[in-house]
Design an enzyme around this catalytic site. Structure first.
Site, PDB file in Angstrom:
ATOM      1  N   HIS A 162     -10.208  59.400 -50.046  1.00 28.60           N
ATOM      2  CA  HIS A 162     -10.677  57.959 -50.925  1.00 28.60           C
ATOM      3  C   HIS A 162     -10.561  58.433 -52.364  1.00 28.60           C
ATOM      4  CE1 HIS A 162     -13.813  61.550 -50.732  1.00 28.60           C
ATOM      5  NE2 HIS A 162     -14.134  60.389 -51.464  1.00 28.60           N
ATOM      6  N   HIS A 180     -12.323  56.202 -55.422  1.00 23.31           N
ATOM      7  CA  HIS A 180     -13.362  55.688 -55.919  1.00 23.31           C
ATOM      8  C   HIS A 180     -12.772  54.751 -56.771  1.00 23.31           C
ATOM      9  CE1 HIS A 180     -16.411  58.498 -54.774  1.00 23.31           C
ATOM     10  NE2 HIS A 180     -15.388  59.553 -54.909  1.00 23.31           N
TER      11      HIS A 180
HETATM   12  P1  5GP Z   1     -16.402  62.850 -53.354  1.00 23.70           P
HETATM   13  O1  5GP Z   1     -17.726  63.633 -53.572  1.00 23.70           O
HETATM   14  O2  5GP Z   1     -16.243  62.482 -51.488  1.00 23.70           O
HETATM   15  O3  5GP Z   1     -15.099  61.632 -53.776  1.00 23.70           O
HETATM   16  O4  5GP Z   1     -17.068  60.904 -52.928  1.00 23.70           O
HETATM   17  C1  5GP Z   1     -17.761  60.366 -51.244  1.00 23.70           C
HETATM   18  C2  5GP Z   1     -18.285  59.453 -51.455  1.00 23.70           C
HETATM   19  O5  5GP Z   1     -18.786  58.758 -50.492  1.00 23.70           O
HETATM   20  C3  5GP Z   1     -19.296  59.239 -52.837  1.00 23.70           C
HETATM   21  O6  5GP Z   1     -19.546  58.739 -53.645  1.00 23.70           O
HETATM   22  C4  5GP Z   1     -21.380  58.733 -51.970  1.00 23.70           C
HETATM   23  O7  5GP Z   1     -21.583  58.138 -52.256  1.00 23.70           O
HETATM   24  C5  5GP Z   1     -20.109  58.372 -50.791  1.00 23.70           C
HETATM   25  N1  5GP Z   1     -20.811  58.161 -49.145  1.00 23.70           N
HETATM   26  C6  5GP Z   1     -20.932  59.430 -48.932  1.00 23.70           C
HETATM   27  N2  5GP Z   1     -21.614  58.682 -47.427  1.00 23.70           N
HETATM   28  C7  5GP Z   1     -21.499  57.691 -46.986  1.00 23.70           C
HETATM   29  C8  5GP Z   1     -21.509  57.113 -46.466  1.00 23.70           C
HETATM   30  O8  5GP Z   1     -22.296  57.088 -45.135  1.00 23.70           O
HETATM   31  N3  5GP Z   1     -21.416  55.411 -46.493  1.00 23.70           N
HETATM   32  C9  5GP Z   1     -20.582  55.379 -47.416  1.00 23.70           C
HETATM   33  N4  5GP Z   1     -20.736  53.455 -47.359  1.00 23.70           N
HETATM   34  N5  5GP Z   1     -20.649  55.829 -49.272  1.00 23.70           N
HETATM   35  C10 5GP Z   1     -21.376  57.093 -47.809  1.00 23.70           C
END
Ligand code: 5GP
Ligand code: ZN
Length: 137
Positions: free
Chosen positions: A99, A101
């Protein structure tokens, strides 16, 4: 991927606030935003990180990120946007479905980015050679 939260968001099994969708990608609001308007862009198919994303999927993802970044900017009236992708646990990846951001920024918003260090020219020469040797088609 049965246990993947983002796959469940794609399928609709877990609800989300979607802002854009096409055949390859989906964008929705982050549930724990770093700033107002923090949005995630994901491929609809499950790939763990940038290393395993097929080229075409990555290209589609980038196009979606561009489209959504501009929409987020206009909707939130922010003064800047960071696009960040965490790959692997040590880079802060928590959800192992690739993903990007989109993080809206404003002047004096207090968000800290990566600190800068220093490096000697000799070190940069050696390092750039090491990386060049590892570039694959
Ligand atoms: P990472 O640290 O893996 O790059 O980011 C994962 C992101 O996913 C985090 O910013 C977190 O807040 C978001 N996230 C985690 N679980 C969910 C969810 O169930 N729904 C949504 N909309 N975002 C999520
Ligand atoms: Zn997934």
């Amino acid at each position: 991927m049965n246990d993947c939260i983002f796959c469940k968001i794609v399928s609709g099994e877990i609800p989300s606030h979607k802002v854009y969708e096409d055949n390859w990608s989906l964008a929705f609001l982050d549930i724990a935003p770093s700033s107002y308007g923090h949005t995630l862009v994901i491929p609809k198919d499950h790939f763990e990180n940038i290393y395993t994303l097929p080229d075409e999927t990555l290209a589609r993802l980038a196009l979606t990120a561009k489209k959504v970044a501009l929409a987020v900017k206009n909707a939130t009236l922010c003064d800047g946007v960071n696009l960040i992708m965490n790959n692997e646990k040590n880079a802060g990846q928590i959800i192992f479905h690739a993903h990007i951001h989109i993080i809206p920024r404003k002047e004096n918003d207090g968000l800290k980015l990566f600190p800068h260090g220093s490096s000697a020219n000799e070190e940069l020469i050696i390092l750039s050679e090491k990386i060049k040797e590892q570039i694959k088609d």
